[in-house]
Structure formats: structure tokens, C-alpha cells
Design an enzyme around this catalytic site. Structure first.
Site, PDB file in Angstrom:
ATOM      1  N   TYR A 161       1.536  12.498   9.160  1.00 11.01           N
ATOM      2  CA  TYR A 161       1.566  12.811   7.585  1.00 11.01           C
ATOM      3  C   TYR A 161       2.130  13.837   6.925  1.00 11.01           C
ATOM      4  CZ  TYR A 161      -0.800  13.077   2.804  1.00 11.01           C
ATOM      5  OH  TYR A 161      -1.015  13.050   1.434  1.00 11.01           O
TER       6      TYR A 161
HETATM    7  N1  LIG Z   1      -5.810  12.234  -1.591  1.00 13.78           N
HETATM    8  C1  LIG Z   1      -5.388  13.386  -1.623  1.00 13.78           C
HETATM    9  O1  LIG Z   1      -6.111  14.329  -1.599  1.00 13.78           O
HETATM   10  C2  LIG Z   1      -3.822  13.614  -1.495  1.00 13.78           C
HETATM   11  C3  LIG Z   1      -3.369  14.856  -1.613  1.00 13.78           C
HETATM   12  C4  LIG Z   1      -1.986  15.017  -1.636  1.00 13.78           C
HETATM   13  C5  LIG Z   1      -1.257  13.981  -1.698  1.00 13.78           C
HETATM   14  N2  LIG Z   1      -1.824  12.581  -1.837  1.00 13.78           N
HETATM   15  C6  LIG Z   1      -0.896  11.501  -1.881  1.00 13.78           C
HETATM   16  O2  LIG Z   1      -1.189  10.742  -3.038  1.00 13.78           O
HETATM   17  C7  LIG Z   1      -0.523   9.357  -2.932  1.00 13.78           C
HETATM   18  C8  LIG Z   1      -1.676   8.318  -3.300  1.00 13.78           C
HETATM   19  O3  LIG Z   1      -2.994   8.765  -2.465  1.00 13.78           O
HETATM   20  P1  LIG Z   1      -4.568   8.374  -2.750  1.00 13.78           P
HETATM   21  O4  LIG Z   1      -5.200   9.687  -2.386  1.00 13.78           O
HETATM   22  O5  LIG Z   1      -4.474   7.845  -3.923  1.00 13.78           O
HETATM   23  O6  LIG Z   1      -4.760   7.200  -1.679  1.00 13.78           O
HETATM   24  P2  LIG Z   1      -5.702   6.041  -1.496  1.00 13.78           P
HETATM   25  O7  LIG Z   1      -6.515   6.022  -2.639  1.00 13.78           O
HETATM   26  O8  LIG Z   1      -5.878   5.622  -0.196  1.00 13.78           O
HETATM   27  O9  LIG Z   1      -4.351   4.903  -2.334  1.00 13.78           O
HETATM   28  C9  LIG Z   1      -3.168   4.448  -1.321  1.00 13.78           C
HETATM   29  C10 LIG Z   1      -2.597   3.435  -2.122  1.00 13.78           C
HETATM   30  O10 LIG Z   1      -1.436   3.018  -1.347  1.00 13.78           O
HETATM   31  C11 LIG Z   1      -1.531   1.694  -1.282  1.00 13.78           C
HETATM   32  N3  LIG Z   1      -0.903   1.462   0.265  1.00 13.78           N
HETATM   33  C12 LIG Z   1      -1.277   1.884   1.344  1.00 13.78           C
HETATM   34  N4  LIG Z   1      -0.767   1.416   2.357  1.00 13.78           N
HETATM   35  C13 LIG Z   1       0.311   0.594   1.672  1.00 13.78           C
HETATM   36  C14 LIG Z   1       1.265  -0.336   2.209  1.00 13.78           C
HETATM   37  N5  LIG Z   1       1.443  -0.460   3.596  1.00 13.78           N
HETATM   38  N6  LIG Z   1       1.960  -1.130   1.507  1.00 13.78           N
HETATM   39  C15 LIG Z   1       1.876  -1.089   0.060  1.00 13.78           C
HETATM   40  N7  LIG Z   1       0.881  -0.051  -0.361  1.00 13.78           N
HETATM   41  C16 LIG Z   1       0.069   0.398   0.345  1.00 13.78           C
HETATM   42  C17 LIG Z   1      -2.895   1.205  -1.323  1.00 13.78           C
HETATM   43  O11 LIG Z   1      -3.078  -0.025  -1.480  1.00 13.78           O
HETATM   44  P3  LIG Z   1      -3.715  -1.069  -0.656  1.00 13.78           P
HETATM   45  O12 LIG Z   1      -4.429  -0.816   0.441  1.00 13.78           O
HETATM   46  O13 LIG Z   1      -4.140  -2.292  -1.512  1.00 13.78           O
HETATM   47  O14 LIG Z   1      -2.243  -1.707  -0.127  1.00 13.78           O
HETATM   48  C18 LIG Z   1      -3.213   2.246  -2.373  1.00 13.78           C
HETATM   49  O15 LIG Z   1      -3.173   1.589  -3.602  1.00 13.78           O
HETATM   50  C19 LIG Z   1      -0.335   9.333  -1.438  1.00 13.78           C
HETATM   51  O16 LIG Z   1       1.067   9.370  -1.342  1.00 13.78           O
HETATM   52  C20 LIG Z   1      -0.919  10.563  -0.791  1.00 13.78           C
HETATM   53  O17 LIG Z   1      -0.144  10.918   0.284  1.00 13.78           O
HETATM   54  C21 LIG Z   1      -2.953  12.491  -1.702  1.00 13.78           C
END
Ligand SMILES: NC(=O)c1ccc[n+]([C@@H]2O[C@H](COP(=O)([O-])OP(=O)(O)OC[C@H]3O[C@@H](n4cnc5c(N)ncnc54)[C@H](OP(=O)(O)O)[C@@H]3O)[C@@H](O)[C@H]2O)c1
Length: 302
Positions: A161
Site C-alpha cells: 500500500y
Molecule cells: N480509508 C482511509 O483511511 C484512507 C486513508 C487514506 C487514503 N485512502 C484512499 O482513499 C481511496 C478510497 O478508499 P476508501 O477508504 O473509500 O475505500 P473503500 O471504501 O474500500 O472503497 C474502495 C473503492 O474502490 C473500488 N475498488 C476496489 N478495487 C477495485 C478494482 N479492482 N476495480 C475497480 N474498483 C475497485 C471499490 O469498489 P468495488 O469493491 O465495488 O470494486 C470501492 O468503490 C483509496 O485510494 C484509499 O487508498 C483511504
């Protein structure tokens, strides 16, 4: 509506079925953008698109694409849908991401397949989308790459990651220069800790794999379930995509720690500096004089 406007713009947001991507989609819609929402499960992004309140002159739809399939261009599936909007793409948000394997790289925990999938979804897919869609974007458009924990410092037990997120920041810096001539701005967004499915994976992994500090921080954020954290990051994305951030490109901006609502006033100053970039720190930067570089006579600074 108050805040920066995206009226008349067309935005593609990946990972928009839930979490940050859905929050960004909702704020973009409110700001006036039409939307193409992408995730693996088309039904999920279509449900988000259909749940948006009707707004005159705006349309939203969803498309299912598995972004881990890096040998297949996601654009093959997306270009025909984009054509249906009848205008060039203005904003690309590379938000979809996976946490990947949690645990020391050298332990039996993280599977190699999971490591590779993380790099595919978090780095190769955004790069491929930029490669294939930037030529079709409107001049003056904006690309936002979502970064994350480990991009600016070590994050043990999250090597895939962290490596993917560091790389996407450098990718942002490179592509920003490449697209400067077309006035396409490219920015990386550090959204902060968000109570989403991704964080639930960290909490579930346990202290032995993830480390005590990571698990405690994830549990705290999940218990607080602070919706304002998601909304703050989504509003930062609107700001980045809007004219309020005109002149700012190739930078990593934190939704939590940077005074982004007023940074547009400092665009010139930022552009002349290395502020909000990834750089190597040397003793001189810390006020230390450790002597002259070896054989620096013919070397050029990189
Ligand atoms: N949560 C945190 O604390 C945090 C902190 C810093 C950065 N981020 C970043 O923020 C972004 C969003 O994360 P989140 O926390 O909202 O995570 P999340 O709730 O797990 O959402 C992830 C999204 O990515 C999609 N996804 C995953 N694998 C995929 C694939 N192979 N093809 C197409 N779509 C895919 C998922 O949809 P499907 O499963 O339907 O495909 C979902 O819509 C990410 O880049 C993450 O690294 C998150």
C-alpha cells in the site's frame, strides 16, 4: 450552492461505489458536474448515480470495470460511455484503491499475489487511465490521484500500500509537468483517516499483523465514525478540481493538515517552490554542515 463550482464539467470518479469515492461523487454533483462513476460492481455505482437528486443539465451513470486487470485498458470499456456524454472529459479522479496484504513483507502473512494486485489497482490502473484518457481530456482539465498513508514516511506492515501510494505521488509530479502545456493540472490528495471498509480491514488484521498503533488508530476512527472526515476530503477534491485551485499542479495536498481553501491565493508562491512535493532531505536542509559532496565538480544536481 456555496463553494467552488464545477458547473458544466464532466468528471470520471473511480471507486465511487462507497467510501471516499461516493462522497466525492456527491460533492461533485452538488457542485454542478456530470459524472461517470466506476467500480468493479456496476450495479453499485449505478445505484449511487441513481440516488443523486435530479439537477437540470447534469447526468450521471455508472460503469463496472475491474481495475486490477492492468493488461486490459480500462478505457476500452469507458470510452464508449464517455462518448455518450457528448463532451470531453474535464476531471479524472483516480480514487479506487485496495489496502492489500497487511503484515511484514518477509513474513508468511502477505501473499505475493495480493502485493501485486495492490500495485495494479493503486498504481498501474491510475497510470493506465491517465495514459489512455488524458489525450481525450479537455485542455484545462484536472487529474486527482488519491494518495494515502505511507506516501510520505515509512509504514511498516503495509509495504504494498505504502509503495503504491508513494509512487502515485511521484507519478503526479511527473505527469503534471508533461501536461502543463495543455493546462491540465495533476494533483495528489491525502484524504486523512476515513471510517471506511479499508479501515475495517486494518482493525480486523489485528495488532500482530498491522501493529498496535495502526489497529488502535483504525478502531478509534471507526468508533468515532466521523462523516465530516469523508466530507472534508470530498470538499478538498472539489476545490482541487475547480478554478479555486488554478495554477496549482504537481503537488500533494492534505485535506486534513493543509490550509487548502486559501492556497489558490498562493499559487504563484507554491509554483516557485518545492512546497507540497516529495523530496530527499539532506543535512543542509536541517542546518547541518557535514562537508562538501564528494567529487561534485562534474556532477549535476538531481
Ligand atoms: N480509508 C482511509 O483511511 C484512507 C486513508 C487514506 C487514503 N485512502 C484512499 O482513499 C481511496 C478510497 O478508499 P476508501 O477508504 O473509500 O475505500 P473503500 O471504501 O474500500 O472503497 C474502495 C473503492 O474502490 C473500488 N475498488 C476496489 N478495487 C477495485 C478494482 N479492482 N476495480 C475497480 N474498483 C475497485 C471499490 O469498489 P468495488 O469493491 O465495488 O470494486 C470501492 O468503490 C483509496 O485510494 C484509499 O487508498 C483511504
Amino acid at each position: 450552492m456555496s463553494g467552488p463550482s464545477l458547473a458544466g464539467r464532466l468528471a470520471l470518479v473511480t471507486g465511487a461505489s462507497r467510501g471516499l469515492g461516493e462522497a466525492v461523487a456527491r460533492r461533485f454533483w452538488e457542485a454542478g458536474a456530470s459524472l461517470l462513476l466506476v467500480s468493479r460492481r456496476e450495479a453499485d455505482v449505478r445505484r449511487v448515480a441513481e440516488s443523486l437528486p435530479p439537477r437540470s443539465g447534469q447526468t450521471a451513470t455508472g460503469a463496472g470495470v475491474d481495475l486490477s486487470q492492468s493488461d486490459i485498458s480500462p478505457a476500452d470499456r469507458l470510452l464508449p460511455v464517455l462518448d455518450g456524454f457528448g463532451r470531453p472529459l474535464d476531471i479524472l479522479v483516480n480514487n479506487a484503491g485496495v489496502q492489500g496484504p497487511i503484515g511484514p513483507l518477509s513474513s508468511a502473512g502477505p501473499t505475493w499475489a495480493g502485493w501485486v494486485e495492490t500495485i495494479r489497482v493503486n498504481l498501474l490502473a491510475p497510470a493506465r487511465l491517465i495514459a489512455d484518457l488524458a489525450p481525450r481530456m479537455a485542455d484545462g482539465g484536472v487529474i486527482i490521484n488519491v494518495a494515502g498513508g505511507g506516501a510520505t514516511g515509512p509504514r511498516p506492515n503495509f509495504s504494498a500500500y505504502a509503495a503504491s501510494k508513494t509512487a502515485i505521488v511521484r507519478l503526479t509530479e511527473c505527469v503534471a509537468e508533461e501536461l502543463r502545456g495543455r493546462r491540465i493540472r495533476v494533483l495528489a490528495l491525502a484524504p486523512g483517516v476515513l471510517p471506511t471498509a479499508m479501515l475495517r480491514e486494518v482493525a480486523a488484521a489485528g495488532a500482530e499483523a498491522a501493529g498496535e498503533r495502526e489497529v488502535a488508530s483504525a478502531r478509534r476512527a471507526l468508533e468515532a465514525n466521523d462523516a465530516t472526515a469523508l466530507d472534508r476530503a470530498a470538499r478538498c477534491a472539489v476545490w482541487m478540481a475547480s478554478d479555486a485551485a488554478a495554477g496549482i499542479t504537481g503537488r500533494l495536498i492534505s485535506a486534513v493538515w493543509d490550509p487548502w481553501p486559501t492556497l489558490g491565493d498562493r499559487a504563484g508562491e507554491i509554483g516557485q517552490s518545492d512546497l507540497y512535493t516529495l523530496r530527499r532531505i539532506v543535512p543542509r536542509d536541517r542546518g547541518l554542515d557535514w562537508g562538501d559532496p564528494v567529487d561534485s565538480g562534474t556532477a549535476t544536481r538531481s
